[in-house]
Write a protein that holds these residues in place. Structure first.
Motif, PDB file in Angstrom:
ATOM      1  N   ILE A 202      48.600   6.505  76.779  1.00  0.00           N
ATOM      2  CA  ILE A 202      49.432   5.306  76.895  1.00  0.00           C
ATOM      3  C   ILE A 202      49.501   4.529  75.668  1.00  0.00           C
ATOM      4  CG2 ILE A 202      50.176   3.206  78.144  1.00  0.00           C
ATOM      5  CD1 ILE A 202      48.310   3.906  80.454  1.00  0.00           C
ATOM      6  N   ASP A 203      48.147   4.412  75.110  1.00  0.00           N
ATOM      7  CA  ASP A 203      48.084   3.914  73.687  1.00  0.00           C
ATOM      8  C   ASP A 203      48.872   4.493  72.735  1.00  0.00           C
ATOM      9  OD1 ASP A 203      46.256   1.966  74.307  1.00  0.00           O
ATOM     10  OD2 ASP A 203      44.516   3.414  74.046  1.00  0.00           O
ATOM     11  N   ASN A 204      48.898   5.863  72.684  1.00  0.00           N
ATOM     12  CA  ASN A 204      49.895   6.689  71.812  1.00  0.00           C
ATOM     13  C   ASN A 204      51.318   6.388  72.005  1.00  0.00           C
ATOM     14  OD1 ASN A 204      47.604   7.867  70.494  1.00  0.00           O
ATOM     15  ND2 ASN A 204      47.549   9.731  71.890  1.00  0.00           N
ATOM     16  N   PHE A 205      51.823   6.300  73.395  1.00  0.00           N
ATOM     17  CA  PHE A 205      53.187   5.931  73.413  1.00  0.00           C
ATOM     18  C   PHE A 205      53.365   4.447  72.980  1.00  0.00           C
ATOM     19  CE2 PHE A 205      53.189   9.491  76.215  1.00  0.00           C
ATOM     20  CZ  PHE A 205      54.663   9.481  77.103  1.00  0.00           C
ATOM     21  N   ILE A 206      52.538   3.429  72.989  1.00  0.00           N
ATOM     22  CA  ILE A 206      52.697   2.017  72.575  1.00  0.00           C
ATOM     23  C   ILE A 206      52.765   2.276  71.012  1.00  0.00           C
ATOM     24  CG2 ILE A 206      51.903  -0.257  72.465  1.00  0.00           C
ATOM     25  CD1 ILE A 206      52.720   0.353  75.253  1.00  0.00           C
ATOM     26  N   LEU A 207      51.905   3.032  70.398  1.00  0.00           N
ATOM     27  CA  LEU A 207      52.107   3.367  69.120  1.00  0.00           C
ATOM     28  C   LEU A 207      53.352   3.669  68.589  1.00  0.00           C
ATOM     29  CD1 LEU A 207      48.331   4.725  68.176  1.00  0.00           C
ATOM     30  CD2 LEU A 207      49.130   2.393  67.474  1.00  0.00           C
ATOM     31  N   ASN A 208      53.765   4.699  69.244  1.00  0.00           N
ATOM     32  CA  ASN A 208      55.277   5.026  69.178  1.00  0.00           C
ATOM     33  C   ASN A 208      56.266   4.257  69.178  1.00  0.00           C
ATOM     34  OD1 ASN A 208      54.364   7.951  68.520  1.00  0.00           O
ATOM     35  ND2 ASN A 208      54.719   8.659  70.490  1.00  0.00           N
ATOM     36  N   PHE A 209      56.043   3.390  70.211  1.00  0.00           N
ATOM     37  CA  PHE A 209      57.396   2.455  70.412  1.00  0.00           C
ATOM     38  C   PHE A 209      57.107   1.458  69.336  1.00  0.00           C
ATOM     39  CE2 PHE A 209      56.960   2.707  75.467  1.00  0.00           C
ATOM     40  CZ  PHE A 209      57.546   3.730  75.427  1.00  0.00           C
ATOM     41  N   ARG A 210      55.951   0.954  68.809  1.00  0.00           N
ATOM     42  CA  ARG A 210      55.805   0.093  67.532  1.00  0.00           C
ATOM     43  C   ARG A 210      56.495   0.702  66.497  1.00  0.00           C
ATOM     44  NH1 ARG A 210      49.661  -1.582  68.620  1.00  0.00           N
ATOM     45  NH2 ARG A 210      49.817  -3.196  70.163  1.00  0.00           N
ATOM     46  N   LYS A 211      56.127   2.079  65.980  1.00  0.00           N
ATOM     47  CA  LYS A 211      56.774   2.799  64.956  1.00  0.00           C
ATOM     48  C   LYS A 211      58.205   2.593  65.124  1.00  0.00           C
ATOM     49  CE  LYS A 211      53.518   6.491  64.950  1.00  0.00           C
ATOM     50  NZ  LYS A 211      53.252   7.566  64.866  1.00  0.00           N
ATOM     51  N   TYR A 212      58.782   2.817  66.131  1.00  0.00           N
ATOM     52  CA  TYR A 212      60.258   2.866  66.510  1.00  0.00           C
ATOM     53  C   TYR A 212      60.834   1.207  66.215  1.00  0.00           C
ATOM     54  CZ  TYR A 212      59.314   7.168  69.184  1.00  0.00           C
ATOM     55  OH  TYR A 212      58.901   8.441  69.717  1.00  0.00           O
ATOM     56  N   PHE A 213      60.290   0.595  66.971  1.00  0.00           N
ATOM     57  CA  PHE A 213      61.214  -0.619  67.159  1.00  0.00           C
ATOM     58  C   PHE A 213      60.562  -1.981  66.499  1.00  0.00           C
ATOM     59  CE2 PHE A 213      61.337   1.699  71.403  1.00  0.00           C
ATOM     60  CZ  PHE A 213      62.608   2.249  71.307  1.00  0.00           C
ATOM     61  N   GLU A 214      59.500  -1.698  65.827  1.00  0.00           N
ATOM     62  CA  GLU A 214      58.913  -3.087  65.145  1.00  0.00           C
ATOM     63  C   GLU A 214      59.015  -2.967  63.778  1.00  0.00           C
ATOM     64  OE1 GLU A 214      57.555  -5.443  66.968  1.00  0.00           O
ATOM     65  OE2 GLU A 214      56.349  -4.632  68.745  1.00  0.00           O
ATOM     66  N   ARG A 215      59.463  -4.045  63.175  1.00  0.00           N
ATOM     67  CA  ARG A 215      59.467  -4.045  61.576  1.00  0.00           C
ATOM     68  C   ARG A 215      58.233  -3.893  60.894  1.00  0.00           C
ATOM     69  NH1 ARG A 215      64.601  -6.330  59.926  1.00  0.00           N
ATOM     70  NH2 ARG A 215      65.983  -6.714  61.813  1.00  0.00           N
ATOM     71  N   ASP A 216      57.374  -4.575  61.785  1.00  0.00           N
ATOM     72  CA  ASP A 216      55.872  -4.543  61.213  1.00  0.00           C
ATOM     73  C   ASP A 216      54.923  -3.912  62.256  1.00  0.00           C
ATOM     74  OD1 ASP A 216      53.328  -4.614  60.269  1.00  0.00           O
ATOM     75  OD2 ASP A 216      53.240  -6.735  59.543  1.00  0.00           O
ATOM     76  N   SER A 217      54.641  -2.705  62.180  1.00  0.00           N
ATOM     77  CA  SER A 217      53.868  -1.921  63.341  1.00  0.00           C
ATOM     78  C   SER A 217      52.561  -2.539  63.418  1.00  0.00           C
ATOM     79  CB  SER A 217      54.150  -0.642  63.135  1.00  0.00           C
ATOM     80  OG  SER A 217      53.310   0.224  62.030  1.00  0.00           O
ATOM     81  N   ARG A 218      52.146  -2.979  62.339  1.00  0.00           N
ATOM     82  CA  ARG A 218      50.608  -3.595  62.308  1.00  0.00           C
ATOM     83  C   ARG A 218      50.400  -4.865  62.899  1.00  0.00           C
ATOM     84  NH1 ARG A 218      46.529  -0.847  59.328  1.00  0.00           N
ATOM     85  NH2 ARG A 218      47.328   1.028  58.238  1.00  0.00           N
ATOM     86  N   ASN A 219      51.743  -5.569  62.973  1.00  0.00           N
ATOM     87  CA  ASN A 219      51.676  -6.863  63.335  1.00  0.00           C
ATOM     88  C   ASN A 219      52.800  -6.842  64.530  1.00  0.00           C
ATOM     89  OD1 ASN A 219      51.251  -9.573  63.549  1.00  0.00           O
ATOM     90  ND2 ASN A 219      52.408 -10.258  61.927  1.00  0.00           N
ATOM     91  N   PRO A 220      52.855  -6.424  65.480  1.00  0.00           N
ATOM     92  CA  PRO A 220      54.036  -6.154  66.625  1.00  0.00           C
ATOM     93  C   PRO A 220      54.406  -7.459  67.207  1.00  0.00           C
ATOM     94  CG  PRO A 220      51.685  -5.542  67.427  1.00  0.00           C
ATOM     95  CD  PRO A 220      51.391  -5.783  66.219  1.00  0.00           C
ATOM     96  N   GLN A 221      55.718  -7.399  67.315  1.00  0.00           N
ATOM     97  CA  GLN A 221      56.409  -8.617  68.008  1.00  0.00           C
ATOM     98  C   GLN A 221      56.617  -8.488  69.467  1.00  0.00           C
ATOM     99  OE1 GLN A 221      59.871  -9.615  65.843  1.00  0.00           O
ATOM    100  NE2 GLN A 221      60.521 -10.981  67.636  1.00  0.00           N
ATOM    101  N   PHE A 222      56.919  -6.937  69.830  1.00  0.00           N
ATOM    102  CA  PHE A 222      57.374  -6.778  70.981  1.00  0.00           C
ATOM    103  C   PHE A 222      56.237  -6.222  71.980  1.00  0.00           C
ATOM    104  CE2 PHE A 222      61.106  -6.659  68.176  1.00  0.00           C
ATOM    105  CZ  PHE A 222      61.735  -7.454  68.585  1.00  0.00           C
ATOM    106  N   PHE A 223      55.495  -5.230  71.398  1.00  0.00           N
ATOM    107  CA  PHE A 223      54.747  -4.369  72.223  1.00  0.00           C
ATOM    108  C   PHE A 223      53.290  -4.462  71.891  1.00  0.00           C
ATOM    109  CE2 PHE A 223      58.844  -2.160  72.011  1.00  0.00           C
ATOM    110  CZ  PHE A 223      58.993  -1.758  73.346  1.00  0.00           C
ATOM    111  N   HIS A 224      52.521  -5.210  72.841  1.00  0.00           N
ATOM    112  CA  HIS A 224      51.122  -5.406  72.803  1.00  0.00           C
ATOM    113  C   HIS A 224      50.261  -4.876  73.725  1.00  0.00           C
ATOM    114  CE1 HIS A 224      53.033  -9.059  70.545  1.00  0.00           C
ATOM    115  NE2 HIS A 224      53.823  -8.950  71.438  1.00  0.00           N
ATOM    116  N   SER A 225      49.109  -4.706  73.447  1.00  0.00           N
ATOM    117  CA  SER A 225      47.938  -4.082  74.108  1.00  0.00           C
ATOM    118  C   SER A 225      46.902  -5.407  74.486  1.00  0.00           C
ATOM    119  CB  SER A 225      47.026  -3.080  73.255  1.00  0.00           C
ATOM    120  OG  SER A 225      47.946  -2.038  73.156  1.00  0.00           O
ATOM    121  N   VAL A 226      46.620  -5.337  75.768  1.00  0.00           N
ATOM    122  CA  VAL A 226      45.988  -6.557  76.081  1.00  0.00           C
ATOM    123  C   VAL A 226      44.696  -5.961  76.637  1.00  0.00           C
ATOM    124  CG1 VAL A 226      45.670  -8.339  77.837  1.00  0.00           C
ATOM    125  CG2 VAL A 226      47.837  -8.035  77.096  1.00  0.00           C
ATOM    126  N   ARG A 227      43.647  -6.196  75.817  1.00  0.00           N
ATOM    127  CA  ARG A 227      42.434  -5.334  75.689  1.00  0.00           C
ATOM    128  C   ARG A 227      41.737  -5.379  77.197  1.00  0.00           C
ATOM    129  NH1 ARG A 227      39.472  -3.867  71.505  1.00  0.00           N
ATOM    130  NH2 ARG A 227      37.303  -3.249  71.875  1.00  0.00           N
TER     131      ARG A 227
END
Length: 235
Positions: A202-227
């Motif tokens: 699942i983490d890998n899917f979320i990382l992909n979504f950040r790559k696709y849809f976030e302007r700054d994948s290291r500082n995501p606006q839309f897709f977050h992991s809640v530890r």
């Protein structure tokens, strides 16, 4: 033959006489009824078809009604469930409702009361669905997702083909906007009953979504992991 079907109902009851009587009366009311006589038949029907309501006995061969209810809720399937039970004690009623059933009737029951409850649950669910469905196309932050075509156009105008699982996970997160979706819910909803890939998947899917849809994948606006809990989509 042109009579409009009011709703699709799955009837899960192993007592044949009662099953046939209920099926007949529900069809007379204009409902389309699919029959299941065991827990496994119920699971198969739910996988293959969309239902507006499930009417289900607790005591079933193979898998009982409470387990089916609990499994569906973990899978994020919110289909209304009306449980039928020969057990008239409050502990069973409480357990059924606790595991996610919407209503509960004890056998023997009044047919008219059953039909009223059926109608009420279906109408309530239709209102909820009208409010919550995100439809086939969803836009956010200059990204556009077309679920039917399984593709997306990102904020920088890149065209991306989405895998079936990417589409399912995206839809699940978007439909639960601003709410944490647990790992368990994701695993069973996207990967299916009793199939457990690792959390890393699942983490890998979320990382992909950040790559696709976030302007700054290291500082995501839309897709977050809640530890330690799950994942969240926010706008």
């Amino acid at each position: 033959m042109t009579k409009e079907v009011k709703a699709n109902i799955l009837l899960v009851e192993d007592e044949e006489n009662l099953h046939e009587a209920l099926k007949l009366n529900l069809e007379l009311e204009g409902y389309s009824v699919t029959s299941a006589f065991t827990g496994n038949e119920a699971f198969k029907a739910i996988k293959d078809e969309y239902f507006d309501l499930i009417i289900m006995d607790i005591m079933l061969p193979e898998v009982d009604g409470i387990t089916i209810t609990e499994t569906l809720r973990i899978q994020n399937n919110e289909v209304p469930i009306l449980i039928l039970s020969a057990k008239n004690n409050s502990a069973d009623r409480v357990l059924g409702l606790k595991k996610g059933a919407d209503d509960y009737l004890t056998k023997p029951f009044n047919l008219e009361e059953l039909l009223l409850r059926v109608n009420k649950l279906i109408q309530k669910n239709k209102k909820l669905l009208d409010k919550e469905s995100i439809g086939d196309v969803y836009e956010f932050g200059k990204n556009k997702i077309d679920f039917k075509a399984q593709e997306a156009i990102t904020w920088n105008n890149e065209h991306i083909e989405l895998s079936k699982k990417e589409g399912m996970l995206l839809k699940l997160l978007l439909e639960n906007k601003n709410e944490v979706v647990t790992r368990e819910k994701i695993l069973q909803s996207v990967w299916g009953y009793n199939v457990y890939p690792t959390t890393r998947t699942i983490d890998n899917f979320i990382l992909n979504f950040r790559k696709y849809f976030e302007r700054d994948s290291r500082n995501p606006q839309f897709f977050h992991s809640v530890r330690g809990v799950g994942y969240k989509y926010t706008e």
